[in-house]
Design a protein around this motif. Structure first.
Motif, mmCIF file in Angstrom:
data_model
loop_
_atom_site.group_PDB
_atom_site.id
_atom_site.type_symbol
_atom_site.label_atom_id
_atom_site.label_comp_id
_atom_site.label_asym_id
_atom_site.label_seq_id
_atom_site.Cartn_x
_atom_site.Cartn_y
_atom_site.Cartn_z
ATOM 1 N N VAL A 59 0.859 -1.184 0.000
ATOM 2 C CA VAL A 59 0.000 0.000 0.000
ATOM 3 C C VAL A 59 0.898 1.237 0.000
ATOM 4 N N PRO A 60 0.854 2.066 -1.049
ATOM 5 C CA PRO A 60 1.766 3.214 -1.157
ATOM 6 C C PRO A 60 1.737 4.152 0.052
ATOM 7 N N GLU A 61 0.594 4.313 0.677
ATOM 8 C CA GLU A 61 0.500 5.222 1.827
ATOM 9 C C GLU A 61 1.257 4.702 3.043
ATOM 10 N N ASP A 62 1.569 3.418 3.059
ATOM 11 C CA ASP A 62 2.232 2.814 4.212
ATOM 12 C C ASP A 62 3.753 2.868 4.153
ATOM 13 N N ILE A 63 4.310 3.405 3.081
ATOM 14 C CA ILE A 63 5.768 3.440 2.961
ATOM 15 C C ILE A 63 6.326 4.553 3.831
ATOM 16 N N ASP A 64 7.446 4.287 4.465
ATOM 17 C CA ASP A 64 8.082 5.258 5.358
ATOM 18 C C ASP A 64 9.475 5.571 4.843
ATOM 19 N N GLY A 65 9.684 6.800 4.408
ATOM 20 C CA GLY A 65 10.963 7.235 3.875
ATOM 21 C C GLY A 65 12.027 7.456 4.923
ATOM 22 N N ARG A 66 11.678 7.348 6.186
ATOM 23 C CA ARG A 66 12.683 7.495 7.243
ATOM 24 C C ARG A 66 13.326 6.157 7.585
ATOM 25 N N LEU A 94 22.203 8.007 0.578
ATOM 26 C CA LEU A 94 21.390 7.132 -0.267
ATOM 27 C C LEU A 94 20.383 7.938 -1.081
ATOM 28 N N ALA A 95 19.761 8.927 -0.463
ATOM 29 C CA ALA A 95 18.803 9.771 -1.184
ATOM 30 C C ALA A 95 19.501 10.542 -2.298
ATOM 31 N N LYS A 96 20.662 11.086 -2.008
ATOM 32 C CA LYS A 96 21.426 11.838 -3.001
ATOM 33 C C LYS A 96 21.796 10.957 -4.196
ATOM 34 N N LYS A 139 11.524 11.575 -5.386
ATOM 35 C CA LYS A 139 12.865 12.077 -5.099
ATOM 36 C C LYS A 139 12.892 12.688 -3.698
ATOM 37 N N LEU A 140 13.825 12.245 -2.872
ATOM 38 C CA LEU A 140 13.997 12.801 -1.528
ATOM 39 C C LEU A 140 15.263 13.642 -1.500
ATOM 40 N N LYS A 141 15.189 14.784 -0.861
ATOM 41 C CA LYS A 141 16.380 15.600 -0.640
ATOM 42 C C LYS A 141 16.522 15.738 0.869
ATOM 43 N N LEU A 142 17.508 15.044 1.413
ATOM 44 C CA LEU A 142 17.714 15.035 2.852
ATOM 45 C C LEU A 142 19.003 15.773 3.183
ATOM 46 N N PRO A 143 19.002 16.532 4.269
ATOM 47 C CA PRO A 143 20.220 17.274 4.630
ATOM 48 C C PRO A 143 21.347 16.340 5.040
ATOM 49 N N GLU A 144 22.543 16.664 4.554
ATOM 50 C CA GLU A 144 23.734 15.895 4.914
ATOM 51 C C GLU A 144 24.348 16.464 6.182
ATOM 52 N N LEU A 145 25.266 15.728 6.742
ATOM 53 C CA LEU A 145 25.995 16.124 7.938
ATOM 54 C C LEU A 145 26.699 17.459 7.683
#
Length: 138
Positions: free
Chosen positions: A37-44, A90-92, A102-108
């Motif tokens: 179910v697409p709504e159940d996916i967790d990108g974290r 991994l997102a990058k 597409k996810l853009k997550l802040p790097e360290l």
């Protein structure tokens, strides 16, 4: 299973259950865990492969924005920074479940790298009391 080191190519994970260490290539990992179910996916969430020795499994969860961090410089804090950086790398690289887009997550940050990871993205050895607790729980 904490991750103990992160490079541009792989991550070193240590199994809490049996203490074995395994290097996992980043190219085999992707961000996002869920059901059909697409709504159940967790990108974290990131699922690491099962331990090659005892088959224990681990899921790493990225911090929520604004979530308080553990005491700066503590083992837990440094691990949290590595987990968040792993997700960002991994997102990058586009290693994200396609249902998330597409996810853009802040790097360290450079400041955190300078303050906590002068010798590369590695954790110090875990405190002996953590190992003792794990061994007692077995």
């Amino acid at each position: 299973m904490p991750i103990e080191e992160l490079t541009n190519e792989d991550v070193l994970q240590r199994c809490t259950a049996c203490q074995s260490a395994t290097r996992v290539r980043l190219a085999t990992l992707s961000v996002g865990v869920g059901s059909a179910v697409p709504e159940d996916i967790d990108g974290r969430v990131l699922r690491l492969p099962a331990c090659t020795t005892c088959k224990a499994e681990e899921f790493l969860i990225r911090s929520l924005d604004g979530q308080p961090m553990p005491t700066p410089g503590s083992y837990s804090h440094l691990h949290r920074l590595l987990v968040d950086q792993l997700h960002a790398q991994l997102a990058k690289a586009g290693r994200v479940d396609k249902r998330l887009g597409k996810l853009k997550l802040p790097e360290l940050s450079a400041a955190n790298r300078k303050e906590f990871f002068l010798d590369g993205l590695k954790l110090p050895a875990p405190p002996p009391e953590k190992l003792e607790r794990s061994e007692r729980a077995s």
